[in-house]
Write a protein that holds these residues in place. Sequence first.
Motif, PDB file in Angstrom:
ATOM      1  N   PRO A 144      44.815  52.842  27.870  1.00 22.20           N
ATOM      2  CA  PRO A 144      45.582  53.248  28.794  1.00 22.20           C
ATOM      3  C   PRO A 144      46.115  52.022  30.049  1.00 22.20           C
ATOM      4  O   PRO A 144      45.092  51.196  30.150  1.00 22.20           O
ATOM      5  N   SER A 145      47.120  51.960  30.613  1.00 20.39           N
ATOM      6  CA  SER A 145      47.417  50.832  31.425  1.00 20.39           C
ATOM      7  C   SER A 145      47.764  51.578  32.784  1.00 20.39           C
ATOM      8  O   SER A 145      48.150  52.662  32.960  1.00 20.39           O
ATOM      9  N   PHE A 146      47.442  50.743  33.707  1.00 18.08           N
ATOM     10  CA  PHE A 146      47.901  51.067  35.228  1.00 18.08           C
ATOM     11  C   PHE A 146      48.324  50.071  35.890  1.00 18.08           C
ATOM     12  O   PHE A 146      47.961  49.050  35.680  1.00 18.08           O
ATOM     13  N   ARG A 147      49.047  50.447  36.996  1.00 12.80           N
ATOM     14  CA  ARG A 147      49.518  49.373  37.938  1.00 12.80           C
ATOM     15  C   ARG A 147      49.319  49.873  39.204  1.00 12.80           C
ATOM     16  O   ARG A 147      49.352  50.942  39.580  1.00 12.80           O
ATOM     17  N   ASP A 148      48.995  48.893  40.302  1.00 14.90           N
ATOM     18  CA  ASP A 148      48.268  49.269  41.525  1.00 14.90           C
ATOM     19  C   ASP A 148      48.608  47.978  42.477  1.00 14.90           C
ATOM     20  O   ASP A 148      48.699  46.945  42.092  1.00 14.90           O
ATOM     21  N   ASP A 179      50.143  42.890  43.720  1.00 10.43           N
ATOM     22  CA  ASP A 179      50.483  44.021  42.736  1.00 10.43           C
ATOM     23  C   ASP A 179      49.983  43.741  41.395  1.00 10.43           C
ATOM     24  O   ASP A 179      50.631  42.491  40.726  1.00 10.43           O
ATOM     25  N   VAL A 180      49.432  44.200  40.854  1.00  8.20           N
ATOM     26  CA  VAL A 180      48.786  43.900  39.356  1.00  8.20           C
ATOM     27  C   VAL A 180      48.710  45.164  38.347  1.00  8.20           C
ATOM     28  O   VAL A 180      48.985  46.435  38.694  1.00  8.20           O
ATOM     29  N   GLN A 181      48.932  44.668  37.173  1.00  4.01           N
ATOM     30  CA  GLN A 181      48.843  45.635  36.056  1.00  4.01           C
ATOM     31  C   GLN A 181      47.697  45.656  35.194  1.00  4.01           C
ATOM     32  O   GLN A 181      47.146  44.314  34.928  1.00  4.01           O
ATOM     33  N   LEU A 182      46.948  46.504  34.817  1.00  2.00           N
ATOM     34  CA  LEU A 182      45.713  46.271  34.322  1.00  2.00           C
ATOM     35  C   LEU A 182      45.764  47.329  33.057  1.00  2.00           C
ATOM     36  O   LEU A 182      46.217  48.401  33.104  1.00  2.00           O
ATOM     37  N   TYR A 183      44.806  47.056  32.132  1.00  2.00           N
ATOM     38  CA  TYR A 183      44.646  47.858  31.141  1.00  2.00           C
ATOM     39  C   TYR A 183      42.925  48.243  31.057  1.00  2.00           C
ATOM     40  O   TYR A 183      42.085  47.419  31.299  1.00  2.00           O
ATOM     41  N   THR A 204      51.910  38.182  43.605  1.00  2.00           N
ATOM     42  CA  THR A 204      51.449  37.856  44.987  1.00  2.00           C
ATOM     43  C   THR A 204      52.537  38.804  46.048  1.00  2.00           C
ATOM     44  O   THR A 204      53.646  38.533  45.927  1.00  2.00           O
ATOM     45  N   ILE A 205      51.682  39.602  46.753  1.00  2.00           N
ATOM     46  CA  ILE A 205      52.597  40.405  48.037  1.00  2.00           C
ATOM     47  C   ILE A 205      52.411  39.593  49.097  1.00  2.00           C
ATOM     48  O   ILE A 205      53.385  39.606  49.942  1.00  2.00           O
ATOM     49  N   ASP A 206      51.092  39.438  49.563  1.00  2.00           N
ATOM     50  CA  ASP A 206      50.697  38.642  50.871  1.00  2.00           C
ATOM     51  C   ASP A 206      49.619  37.759  50.604  1.00  2.00           C
ATOM     52  O   ASP A 206      48.776  38.034  49.738  1.00  2.00           O
ATOM     53  N   TYR A 207      49.558  36.627  51.191  1.00  2.00           N
ATOM     54  CA  TYR A 207      48.630  35.593  51.324  1.00  2.00           C
ATOM     55  C   TYR A 207      48.114  35.329  52.711  1.00  2.00           C
ATOM     56  O   TYR A 207      48.819  35.082  53.506  1.00  2.00           O
TER      57      TYR A 207
END
Length: 241
Positions: free
Chosen positions: A5-9, A61-65, A78-81
Motif C-alpha cells: 500500500p502507498s500513501f501520500r501526506d 508533500d511526500v508519496q511513500l510505500y 517542497t512546500i516550504d523551506y
Amino acid sequence: MASRPSFRDRAVVIRSYDFGEADRVIVLLTKQHGLVRAVAKGVRRAKSRFGSRLQLFVNLDVQLYSGRNLATITQADTIDYFGAQLIDDYDKYTAACVMLEAAERLSLDDDPFLYELVIDTLKDLQDTKRPMLVLDTFLLLAMKHAGWAPSLFNCAQCGAPGPHHAFHPAIGGASCGNCRPPGAAEVDPETLHIMWLISHGHESNATVAQAGEAHQLIRAHLQWHLERKVNALSVMDQELQ
C-alpha cells in the motif's frame, strides 16, 4: 502478489541518518500518520532526484510505500523551506533543533496537532528576536496536548490555589508549602504566570531573567516526563551559561 500500500501526506523532516552505501533513512513527522521512518533510496548520490529536499526544516508533500519496518519515499515535493532564516542564526538554529528532537519524542499516531504546531513554530522562528521564548511556547503547548502540562497556578499535589513559590516536575508543577517536596525549585510566581500566558497563546513581556527561569522549569518538566535527555537542549543550555 499484491503490491504494497502507498500513501501520500504532508510531512516535516525531523532528522536523517545514512543507511547502506547510498541510501538515507529520513524521519518524518507527518500530518496524518504520525512519525514515519522511511528510506530515500540513492539519495546520497550526486544525481539523486530529490536528495536536496530531504533536509531539516523542510515541509514536504511526500508519496511513500509502506514496508515491514521502513517505508520508502518515492516522491517528495517542497512546500516550504524554513532553513534559510535558521541555519545562519545559532540561537534560532539550536531552538529549532530542540523543537524537532522534542517533537520526535512527543509524537502520537494519526494526530495532526503536533505537525501543525511544528510548522507554526518554524514560521514564528523566522523573524523572532526571542527564539528561546518561541521554543518554550512550543514545548508547553506540546506537553499540554500530550496530557502532562505542568500545573502553573494551583498546587499540582493538593489543588490549593496559588500563586505558589515552588515547582517540581515530580509532582506535576507548582507546589504549595505543605506539599513542597525535597529538591523543589524556589520560583518567582510571576514566572509561573508568564508560563501560563504563553501556554494559552498570550503574549508575554517577560524579562530576560524571568524567561531564563521559565526555560529551566520547562526543560526540567519535559525531561522528567520523557525520562531521557533531549540532547539538543543540553547544547542550547551550554550557550546560555
